[in-house]
Design an enzyme around this catalytic site. Structure first.
Site, PDB file in Angstrom:
ATOM      1  N   ASP A 169       0.870  -1.168   0.000  1.00 55.56           N
ATOM      2  CA  ASP A 169       0.000   0.000   0.000  1.00 55.56           C
ATOM      3  C   ASP A 169       0.918   1.233   0.000  1.00 55.56           C
ATOM      4  O   ASP A 169       2.102   1.135   0.336  1.00 55.56           O
ATOM      5  CB  ASP A 169      -0.876  -0.048   1.257  1.00 55.56           C
ATOM      6  CG  ASP A 169      -1.564   1.263   1.546  1.00 55.56           C
ATOM      7  OD1 ASP A 169      -2.260   1.769   0.647  1.00 55.56           O
ATOM      8  OD2 ASP A 169      -1.397   1.792   2.663  1.00 55.56           O
TER       9      ASP A 169
ATOM     10  N   ASP B 219      -0.121   5.107   0.966  1.00 51.06           N
ATOM     11  CA  ASP B 219      -0.389   5.996   2.108  1.00 51.06           C
ATOM     12  C   ASP B 219      -0.332   5.241   3.429  1.00 51.06           C
ATOM     13  O   ASP B 219      -1.069   4.272   3.628  1.00 51.06           O
ATOM     14  CB  ASP B 219      -1.786   6.615   1.973  1.00 51.06           C
ATOM     15  CG  ASP B 219      -1.760   7.973   1.304  1.00 51.06           C
ATOM     16  OD1 ASP B 219      -0.683   8.421   0.914  1.00 51.06           O
ATOM     17  OD2 ASP B 219      -2.832   8.578   1.161  1.00 51.06           O
TER      18      ASP B 219
END
Length: 269
Positions: A24, A26
């Site tokens: 991922d 963020d």
């Protein structure tokens, strides 16, 4: 960053050739909406010499370029696989892979009905502040923000804390599920200020089909060990589905520093 090598062994010649690490963006590789640290890029580069690496994020490629790349570094050169918008826009070694679109799936009339409902709901919402860009259309989804994506970093931080108590996004998502559940859509809370709306199955697990397709190509690599690192791995978070998927080994992280620590331990970096 200049010390980061640009040449890596071909995918089929990596020491851990059947392993890939997916990240991922963020809250995992970068602080939320901020840029990646040079130390993280150096660590990813070291990992890339051992196995394939890729990112999978809900944002479009332009945002990932802002966060992970630079004016002199194209983000598609920093990872073997780039899965923007959960893989609806995808690149392997800088070359585009087949894409898909939210509008194609839902149809223009139903899309307008969904947007109309969301804007009416946000207009009537009582929250401390509102800014602008409440709906952002992306290729494979829409991103909905009650405060608006134009909020500053400080305003985002304040809203995140407010929302933990008030449950603004949680309540809005529940009402959207009631109203539009028949369209086969998933509503997934992620980041500090927003949630994503996309066809069911178009969550982050969508990117895994690209890896499966790669294995079927002549000379393709079968990734039978897929590590995924994410921070929103709770039920309803936008990392949950891929974190829980039986095809992956899920690693829940608390931020970029934790990601780095786990990578160093797992891969002896």
């Amino acid at each position: 960053m200049s010390s980061i090598p640009t040449n890596y062994p071909p995918l089929e010649e990596r020491p851990l050739k059947n392993t890939i690490c997916l990240f991922d963006v963020d809250g995992t590789l970068t602080p939320a909406r901020l840029t990646v640290a040079p130390e993280m890029l150096a660590l990813l580069s070291a990992l890339r010499s051992k196995c394939a690496i890729g990112f999978v994020g809900g944002s479009d490629l332009a945002k990932q370029q802002e966060q992970l790349g630079s004016s002199s570094l194209d983000v598609t050169t920093l990872f073997d696989f780039c899965f923007a918008e959960n893989g609806l826009t995808a690149y392997k070694l800088g070359q585009p892979l087949p894409s898909n679109s939210f509008i194609k799936y839902i149809g223009e009339d139903q899309y307008k009905e969904l947007v109309r409902w969301i804007l009416h709901y946000i207009a009537d919402l009582e929250i401390p502040i509102k800014r602008g860009t409440f709906i952002e259309y992306r290729n494979g989804m829409i991103n909905v923000s009650p405060i608006g994506r134009n909020a500053s970093t400080a305003e985002r931080n304040e809203f995140e804390q407010f929302d933990k108590q008030a449950g603004v996004r949680k309540e809005m998502v529940e009402k959207l599920r009631e109203k539009f559940g028949h369209l086969g859509l998933t509503f997934s809370i992620g980041g500090q200020i927003s949630f994503d709306v996309f066809p069911t199955g178009w969550d982050k697990t969508y990117c895994l089909q690209h890896l499966e397709n790669e294995a079927k190509k002549p000379g393709g690599v079968a990734y039978d060990t897929i590590h995924f690192f994410g921070d929103k791995t709770f039920k309803g978070g936008n990392d949950y589905e891929i974190y829980e998927d039986p095809r992956t080994i899920g690693h829940s992280v608390t931020g970029p520093e934790d990601t780095a620590a786990q990578l160093r331990k797992l891969f002896d970096l």
